[in-house]
Design a protein around this motif. Structure first.
Motif, PDB file in Angstrom:
ATOM      1  N   ASP A 295       1.223  -1.416   0.136  1.00  0.00           N
ATOM      2  CA  ASP A 295      -0.512  -0.153   0.199  1.00  0.00           C
ATOM      3  C   ASP A 295       0.775   1.277   0.029  1.00  0.00           C
ATOM      4  OD1 ASP A 295      -1.999   1.857  -0.061  1.00  0.00           O
ATOM      5  OD2 ASP A 295      -2.440   1.460   1.770  1.00  0.00           O
ATOM      6  N   ASP A 296       1.407   1.291  -0.860  1.00  0.00           N
ATOM      7  CA  ASP A 296       2.440   2.276  -0.823  1.00  0.00           C
ATOM      8  C   ASP A 296       2.114   3.717  -1.640  1.00  0.00           C
ATOM      9  OD1 ASP A 296       4.926   3.376  -0.805  1.00  0.00           O
ATOM     10  OD2 ASP A 296       6.083   2.788  -2.663  1.00  0.00           O
ATOM     11  N   VAL A 297       1.780   4.248  -0.719  1.00  0.00           N
ATOM     12  CA  VAL A 297       0.317   5.375  -1.364  1.00  0.00           C
ATOM     13  C   VAL A 297       2.120   7.121  -0.721  1.00  0.00           C
ATOM     14  CG1 VAL A 297      -0.257   7.307  -0.636  1.00  0.00           C
ATOM     15  CG2 VAL A 297      -1.121   5.219  -0.728  1.00  0.00           C
ATOM     16  N   LYS A 298       2.150   8.198  -1.725  1.00  0.00           N
ATOM     17  CA  LYS A 298       2.663   8.912  -2.023  1.00  0.00           C
ATOM     18  C   LYS A 298       3.032  10.205  -2.194  1.00  0.00           C
ATOM     19  CE  LYS A 298       7.188   5.507  -2.401  1.00  0.00           C
ATOM     20  NZ  LYS A 298       8.557   5.077  -3.225  1.00  0.00           N
ATOM     21  N   ASN A 299       3.321  10.830  -1.704  1.00  0.00           N
ATOM     22  CA  ASN A 299       3.219  12.349  -2.198  1.00  0.00           C
ATOM     23  C   ASN A 299       3.779  12.780  -2.272  1.00  0.00           C
ATOM     24  OD1 ASN A 299      -0.257  12.294  -0.917  1.00  0.00           O
ATOM     25  ND2 ASN A 299      -0.225  12.693  -2.760  1.00  0.00           N
ATOM     26  N   GLU A 300       4.359  14.165  -2.786  1.00  0.00           N
ATOM     27  CA  GLU A 300       5.331  15.446  -3.215  1.00  0.00           C
ATOM     28  C   GLU A 300       4.795  16.950  -2.252  1.00  0.00           C
ATOM     29  OE1 GLU A 300       9.733  16.604  -5.793  1.00  0.00           O
ATOM     30  OE2 GLU A 300       7.898  15.303  -5.875  1.00  0.00           O
ATOM     31  N   ILE A 301       5.950  17.306  -1.844  1.00  0.00           N
ATOM     32  CA  ILE A 301       5.265  18.637  -0.884  1.00  0.00           C
ATOM     33  C   ILE A 301       6.602  19.248  -1.542  1.00  0.00           C
ATOM     34  CG2 ILE A 301       5.361  20.597   0.961  1.00  0.00           C
ATOM     35  CD1 ILE A 301       2.582  18.302  -0.153  1.00  0.00           C
ATOM     36  N   ASP A 302       6.235  20.976  -2.533  1.00  0.00           N
ATOM     37  CA  ASP A 302       7.865  21.213  -3.139  1.00  0.00           C
ATOM     38  C   ASP A 302       8.326  22.207  -1.993  1.00  0.00           C
ATOM     39  OD1 ASP A 302       6.569  20.166  -5.556  1.00  0.00           O
ATOM     40  OD2 ASP A 302       5.023  22.945  -5.439  1.00  0.00           O
ATOM     41  N   VAL A 303       7.396  22.801  -0.872  1.00  0.00           N
ATOM     42  CA  VAL A 303       7.886  23.116  -0.483  1.00  0.00           C
ATOM     43  C   VAL A 303       7.774  23.025   1.274  1.00  0.00           C
ATOM     44  CG1 VAL A 303       9.310  25.301   1.747  1.00  0.00           C
ATOM     45  CG2 VAL A 303       9.602  24.807  -1.201  1.00  0.00           C
ATOM     46  N   LEU A 304       8.252  21.808   2.409  1.00  0.00           N
ATOM     47  CA  LEU A 304       8.404  21.639   3.474  1.00  0.00           C
ATOM     48  C   LEU A 304       8.885  22.367   4.628  1.00  0.00           C
ATOM     49  CD1 LEU A 304       5.999  19.838   5.618  1.00  0.00           C
ATOM     50  CD2 LEU A 304       7.766  18.105   4.900  1.00  0.00           C
ATOM     51  N   ALA A 305       7.781  23.155   5.449  1.00  0.00           N
ATOM     52  CA  ALA A 305       9.105  23.719   6.787  1.00  0.00           C
ATOM     53  C   ALA A 305       8.258  23.405   8.092  1.00  0.00           C
ATOM     54  CB  ALA A 305       9.146  25.026   6.557  1.00  0.00           C
ATOM     55  N   THR A 306       8.603  23.920   9.395  1.00  0.00           N
ATOM     56  CA  THR A 306       7.916  24.020  10.492  1.00  0.00           C
ATOM     57  C   THR A 306       8.299  25.200  11.467  1.00  0.00           C
ATOM     58  OG1 THR A 306       9.930  22.861  11.822  1.00  0.00           O
ATOM     59  CG2 THR A 306       8.190  21.596  11.005  1.00  0.00           C
ATOM     60  N   THR A 307       7.125  25.841  12.052  1.00  0.00           N
ATOM     61  CA  THR A 307       7.812  26.699  12.467  1.00  0.00           C
ATOM     62  C   THR A 307       6.756  26.703  14.209  1.00  0.00           C
ATOM     63  OG1 THR A 307       6.909  29.269  12.892  1.00  0.00           O
ATOM     64  CG2 THR A 307       5.377  27.684  12.190  1.00  0.00           C
ATOM     65  N   GLY A 308       8.198  26.193  15.211  1.00  0.00           N
ATOM     66  CA  GLY A 308       7.693  26.243  16.684  1.00  0.00           C
ATOM     67  C   GLY A 308       7.412  24.344  16.136  1.00  0.00           C
ATOM     68  N   ALA A 309       6.310  24.163  16.663  1.00  0.00           N
ATOM     69  CA  ALA A 309       5.341  22.610  16.093  1.00  0.00           C
ATOM     70  C   ALA A 309       4.834  22.154  15.018  1.00  0.00           C
ATOM     71  CB  ALA A 309       5.096  22.258  17.052  1.00  0.00           C
ATOM     72  N   ILE A 310       4.562  23.994  13.574  1.00  0.00           N
ATOM     73  CA  ILE A 310       3.529  23.381  13.237  1.00  0.00           C
ATOM     74  C   ILE A 310       3.996  23.217  11.810  1.00  0.00           C
ATOM     75  CG2 ILE A 310       1.448  25.300  12.769  1.00  0.00           C
ATOM     76  CD1 ILE A 310       1.131  24.617  15.123  1.00  0.00           C
TER      77      ILE A 310
END
Length: 406
Positions: A312-327
């Protein structure tokens, strides 16, 4: 100190108290034992990564039986006299029962705003709001918390490629951006012609060089004269910037990329916008002037299962992933046409791996969407940054900062 967490579908609410106070133990208290056990595993990975040695216990209860819930709550107080109950999440009946127990036994309660870090402590029917030390998650920890993982690999592997964001890389990305922003459509046409030649099977042993006959771009490609003209223009600008080197020998044209990072940047038409957005995200500042982002990555390939499920190989690509604090912050970058499907894709991934606290941003160059698109984005709480190619870097950073602040 012992924290009793009332288990909630918003995963961040189940861990924020532990991240802030780092107690001796935390009790995850809820209805579904299977979900509790799954989150216990994910939470343990995140805490281990942060070198937080909190013992994680799980306790399930039938949340339709009020007396059973009250008995469990009193049992926690008897077993752990130092316990504090976290009201940040939890099912309604548990919270009602907790109110009754706390009133009888004078037990401190608190709730935490995961966005701001504010903690409200409740005792004797009075409330006190105070700030605590800030807490943060890396992008990997944020995805792990929701049961997924970011897959890393070499260029061409279809996985997230780690970047070396040194001064040279940053200067080169900005140079590429200035070429792209002159005419975004011409850039896309140029890379459409150039990118097939950057495939690994067409490169020399050094992995950076490809060769074509002198007349290849005229007779060897099924492309319009417009696309070829765009490609030649971009090639001349790349060589002028020292990003691509060209050597003509006999009837051959030989091109060598400056390094593997520049090869990657020129392999797809949208990669430069992603990298430029990543640099600007990392430059975002809070109101106090401190760095707003603690962790960020471009081209993040997220597997929905950790460890991956081969069936069940479900994948997605996000162009930019970041965190600000814990968000977590999910950013999609589009240098060209965009339709409502992009909104649904962005929203689906952000909600799966960030819940209601996730930030969602769509960065676009040429803006040609309909009013209905804008309304749909607003309804999905997706922030739009339009015509970014017309902005100064400072303006773009400010727009990103404004949309990432809690």
């Amino acid at each position: 100190m012992t924290i009793v967490e009332f288990f909630d579908r918003e995963m961040l609410e189940n861990i924020i108290g532990t991240l802030m106070f780092q107690p001796e133990r935390v009790v995850l208290f809820g209805r579904d034992l299977k979900k509790l056990a799954a989150f216990q595993k994910n939470m343990a990975q995140v805490l281990a990564n942060k070198n937080i040695h909190t013992k994680i216990l799980i306790e399930s209860v039938n949340t339709t039986e009020y007396a059973s819930v009250v008995k469990k709550l009193n049992g926690f107080i008897d077993a752990y006299p130092d316990c504090v109950f976290d009201l940040t999440g939890g099912e309604e009946l548990i919270l009602v029962a907790m109110g009754a127990v706390a009133a009888k036994r004078n037990i401190p309660l608190h709730s935490i705003n995961p966005r701001s870090g504010r903690v409200k402590t409740i005792l004797h029917n009075s409330g006190e709001t105070r700030e605590t030390k800030s807490t943060s998650l890396t992008v990997d920890e944020a995805i792990t918390l929701f049961g997924g993982m970011i897959e890393y690999g070499a260029p061409g592997s279809g996985k997230t490629v780690p970047l070396k964001l040194d001064g040279t890389m940053q200067r080169d990305v900005i140079a590429l951006w200035h070429i792209l922003r002159k005419n975004c459509g011409d850039w896309n046409a140029a890379i459409e012609v150039l990118s097939p030649l950057t495939d690994v099977q067409n490169l020399d042993r050094d992995g950076l060089t490809f060769s074509v006959p002198q007349n290849y771009f005229k007779s060897g490609l099924k492309n319009s004269s417009y696309k070829i003209a765009c490609m030649e223009s971009v090639l001349s600008q790349l060589t002028a910037k020292g990003i691509l080197f060209e050597k003509r020998t006999g009837d051959m044209r030989r091109f060598t990329f400056k390094n593997k990072q520049m090869l990657r940047a020129l392999s797809k038409s949208g990669t430069v916008l992603e990298l430029y957005t990543l640099l600007c995200v990392l430059s975002a500042k809070s109101l106090s002037g401190s760095s707003l982002v603690g962790s960020a990555v471009s081209g993040a390939v997220i597997d929905w299962e950790n460890p991956p499920d081969e069936f069940d190989d479900v994948k997605n690509e996000i162009d930019v992933l970041a965190t600000t604090g814990a968000i977590p912050v999910f950013i999609s970058c589009k240098n060209g046409g965009v339709d409502s499907g992009e909104l649904y894709k962005l929203s689906t991934v952000a909600e799966r791996f960030g819940g209601k606290y996730a930030k969602k941003i769509l960065v676009m160059t040429y803006y040609n969407v309909r009013e209905s698109f804008i309304q749909r984005a607003q309804a999905m709480n997706i922030k739009l940054i339009r015509n970014v190619h017309e902005m100064s870097r400072e303006e773009f950073i400010k727009r990103l900062s404004d949309n990432m602040k809690n």
